[in-house]
Design a protein around this motif. Structure first.
Motif, PDB file in Angstrom:
ATOM      1  N   THR A 149       7.647 -24.677  18.853  1.00 15.72           N
ATOM      2  CA  THR A 149       6.586 -25.573  18.375  1.00 15.72           C
ATOM      3  C   THR A 149       6.873 -26.077  16.963  1.00 15.72           C
ATOM      4  N   ALA A 150       6.270 -27.227  16.644  1.00 21.12           N
ATOM      5  CA  ALA A 150       6.421 -27.830  15.315  1.00 21.12           C
ATOM      6  C   ALA A 150       5.908 -26.874  14.240  1.00 21.12           C
ATOM      7  N   ALA A 151       4.845 -26.139  14.574  1.00 21.30           N
ATOM      8  CA  ALA A 151       4.270 -25.203  13.594  1.00 21.30           C
ATOM      9  C   ALA A 151       5.265 -24.084  13.276  1.00 21.30           C
ATOM     10  N   GLU A 152       5.965 -23.597  14.299  1.00 22.02           N
ATOM     11  CA  GLU A 152       6.958 -22.546  14.079  1.00 22.02           C
ATOM     12  C   GLU A 152       8.110 -23.056  13.213  1.00 22.02           C
ATOM     13  N   LEU A 153       8.520 -24.303  13.474  1.00 27.41           N
ATOM     14  CA  LEU A 153       9.593 -24.896  12.670  1.00 27.41           C
ATOM     15  C   LEU A 153       9.181 -25.023  11.216  1.00 27.41           C
ATOM     16  N   GLU A 154       7.967 -25.532  11.000  1.00 26.15           N
ATOM     17  CA  GLU A 154       7.484 -25.726   9.628  1.00 26.15           C
ATOM     18  C   GLU A 154       7.404 -24.388   8.902  1.00 26.15           C
ATOM     19  N   ALA A 155       6.965 -23.355   9.616  1.00 24.90           N
ATOM     20  CA  ALA A 155       6.862 -22.027   9.008  1.00 24.90           C
ATOM     21  C   ALA A 155       8.236 -21.517   8.594  1.00 24.90           C
ATOM     22  N   LYS A 156       9.240 -21.803   9.420  1.00 25.62           N
ATOM     23  CA  LYS A 156      10.606 -21.365   9.086  1.00 25.62           C
ATOM     24  C   LYS A 156      11.131 -22.097   7.861  1.00 25.62           C
ATOM     25  N   VAL A 157      10.869 -23.413   7.790  1.00 26.86           N
ATOM     26  CA  VAL A 157      11.310 -24.198   6.634  1.00 26.86           C
ATOM     27  C   VAL A 157      10.636 -23.671   5.375  1.00 26.86           C
ATOM     28  N   ASN A 158       9.314 -23.427   5.449  1.00 21.96           N
ATOM     29  CA  ASN A 158       8.579 -22.913   4.288  1.00 21.96           C
ATOM     30  C   ASN A 158       9.117 -21.545   3.861  1.00 21.96           C
ATOM     31  N   GLU A 159       9.479 -20.742   4.847  1.00 22.48           N
ATOM     32  CA  GLU A 159      10.032 -19.417   4.554  1.00 22.48           C
ATOM     33  C   GLU A 159      11.345 -19.546   3.779  1.00 22.48           C
ATOM     34  N   LYS A 160      12.190 -20.483   4.212  1.00 25.36           N
ATOM     35  CA  LYS A 160      13.464 -20.697   3.533  1.00 25.36           C
ATOM     36  C   LYS A 160      13.257 -21.228   2.113  1.00 25.36           C
ATOM     37  N   LEU A 161      12.297 -22.126   1.968  1.00 27.88           N
ATOM     38  CA  LEU A 161      12.015 -22.669   0.633  1.00 27.88           C
ATOM     39  C   LEU A 161      11.500 -21.572  -0.294  1.00 27.88           C
ATOM     40  N   ALA A 162      10.649 -20.694   0.235  1.00 32.19           N
ATOM     41  CA  ALA A 162      10.094 -19.598  -0.574  1.00 32.19           C
ATOM     42  C   ALA A 162      11.200 -18.639  -1.020  1.00 32.19           C
ATOM     43  N   GLU A 163      12.196 -18.420  -0.142  1.00 35.60           N
ATOM     44  CA  GLU A 163      13.323 -17.547  -0.489  1.00 35.60           C
ATOM     45  C   GLU A 163      14.162 -18.161  -1.603  1.00 35.60           C
ATOM     46  N   ALA A 164      14.318 -19.496  -1.545  1.00 35.06           N
ATOM     47  CA  ALA A 164      15.176 -20.171  -2.513  1.00 35.06           C
ATOM     48  C   ALA A 164      14.466 -20.468  -3.835  1.00 35.06           C
ATOM     49  N   GLN A 165      13.124 -20.563  -3.832  1.00 36.29           N
ATOM     50  CA  GLN A 165      12.360 -21.015  -5.000  1.00 36.29           C
ATOM     51  C   GLN A 165      12.704 -20.277  -6.301  1.00 36.29           C
TER      52      GLN A 165
END
Length: 443
Positions: free
Chosen positions: A20-36
């Motif tokens: 789902t699009a929601a799962e994808l968005e959550a993964k992207v946000n997770e990656k951004l949070a790791e890199a922030q």
């Protein structure tokens, strides 16, 4: 994430996977949070760049990674839950090619599952272990061969012509188009006629020469000769024959034994007998292994993944074609279609390969690092002077390591089965063992 079965026929499997699009968005946000915490951007302190700005800057780039990880995760979870093991790499394709951000991802996955392998009762397998003793004739034959390898050369009588097998001591100078070339000259070179250590045709022209004679030897370098500037060129070698020597086999005595690391002749004979019996044991093992595989092939029956059989049949057909056409070195030839015979052999190989792999896994058979190192070193001996380079090449090449590990693993699984089977020893002659080995090669 949804996984829906679309195909289940024999070993063939098909699944529709929706991320789902929601799962994808959550993964992207997770990656951004790791890199922030590590991101630096003009106008902001390190680690303080707002998530909205990070998403605008890097979101698109991370979306591809997130999609791949999501699909891989769905596949891995499916295999964990189902217990399926794919025979080959699953085929995966995205079905909504017009995908845009905010849409779900729809993926089709198809593969052939490895079959369930039935249990085998090894105690009912009866095998014959052939045993050959090194008799006196075999030891003496090997001893005579050793004496020939240790032969020396003694001068022929004055005026004697060189014969095939003789050693001639020569000075020579080679020229191409009248010009001497590097590496084309030598002094006091001991050349054994018939040894094929020089360019084809060179040694044959020196047969019949005598000490003190000069002879021009004309030869053509092979087209595939290592030195490109000489390949295919005609060369004339001016040779001066300084000595003609006849071969003289070494005497079979204690002195010969010492040359081969034994204290005396009796010790050398014992060493030879031990080596011969080790060779016989290796050949006998190959015969017993084939008998075991034949029995296993008759004992088990299960569905085979068509893709594995097809790939194996093509490999067999390709290999046999090259054996029948040795002049073709490369692989730039037409496609070779497997015959029914190739496919039948492929089915046997795939069936036995899957069975042995399953048996080895259940028995926790492992190839140790020491066994792998020994196997690599044995292979490396085929490349004198380049052993280190070969060893390093294998260490960096996982596919080559697997090619070396596979036969070691198979032999250890065979040993595991033999230990549980009923094995009866049968003493036979060397000739009968040879016939048994030849029968293997004819099949």
């Amino acid at each position: 994430m949804q996984v829906t079965e679309t195909l289940n026929e024999g070993l063939k499997r098909g699944y529709a996977i929706t991320v789902t699009a929601a799962e994808l968005e959550a993964k992207v946000n997770e990656k951004l949070a790791e890199a922030q915490p590590e991101v630096e951007m003009k106008g902001f302190r390190k680690g303080k760049v707002p998530m909205a700005l990070l998403k605008k800057q890097f979101g698109q780039r991370l979306m591809g990674e997130a999609m791949q990880e999501a699909v891989d995760g769905a596949m891995n979870k499916h295999f964990e839950d189902s217990g399926d093991r794919p025979a080959m790499q699953p085929e995966v394709k995205m079905t909504n090619e017009d995908w845009k951000e905010g849409d779900d991802i729809n993926v089709e996955m198809s593969y052939e599952a490895l079959p369930e392998i039935p249990d085998v009762d090894f105690s009912g397998i009866e095998l014959e272990k052939l045993v050959v003793k090194a008799d006196e004739d075999a030891v003496n034959e090997a001893l005579n061969n050793l004496a020939e390898t240790a032969q020396e050369f003694e001068a022929r009588e004055e005026g004697a012509a060189a014969e095939d097998g003789d050693q001639v001591v020569i000075d020579f100078v080679g020229k191409v188009d009248g010009e001497a070339f590097e590496g084309g000259a030598g002094d006091d070179y001991p050349l054994v006629l018939g040894s094929n250590s020089f360019i084809p045709g060179f040694e044959k022209q020196l047969v019949g020469t005598k000490a003190g004679e000069e002879k021009d030897v004309t030869v053509t370098f092979p087209e595939e000769y290592g030195a490109e500037h000489l390949a295919g060129k005609e060369a004339v070698f001016t040779c001066k024959v300084k000595e003609v020597k006849a071969p003289k086999a070494a005497e079979i005595n204690d002195e010969l034994a010492k040359k081969f690391g034994s204290e005396d002749l009796e010790g050398l004979k014992a060493q030879i007998a031990e080596r011969l019996e080790a060779e016989y044991a290796g050949a006998a093992r190959a015969v017993m292994k084939r008998a075991l595989l034949d029995k296993l092939d008759g004992l088990v029956s299960f569905d085979l993944p068509p893709s594995l059989v097809e790939a194996e049949a093509k490999q067999i057909a390709h290999q046999l074609w090259h054996e029948e056409n040795p002049e073709v070195q490369g692989h730039d030839h037409g496609e070779i279609e497997p015959t029914e015979e190739h496919t039948k052999l492929a089915e046997r190989r795939v069936r036995l390969g899957l069975l042995l792999a399953e048996l080895g896994q259940k028995a926790e058979v492992e190839v140790t690092d020491a066994e792998m190192t020994q196997a690599i070193m044995q292979q490396a001996r085929q490349y004198p002077g380049q052993e280190r380079q070969f060893f390093e090449f294998i260490q960096k090449n996982a596919q080559m390591q697997q090619q070396l590990r596979a036969p070691l693993f198979e032999d250890k699984v065979v040993d595991h089965i033999v230990e549980q089977a009923k094995v009866e020893e049968k003493e036979i002659s060397k000739d009968d063992l040879q016939k048994a080995v030849e029968a293997l090669e004819d099949e």
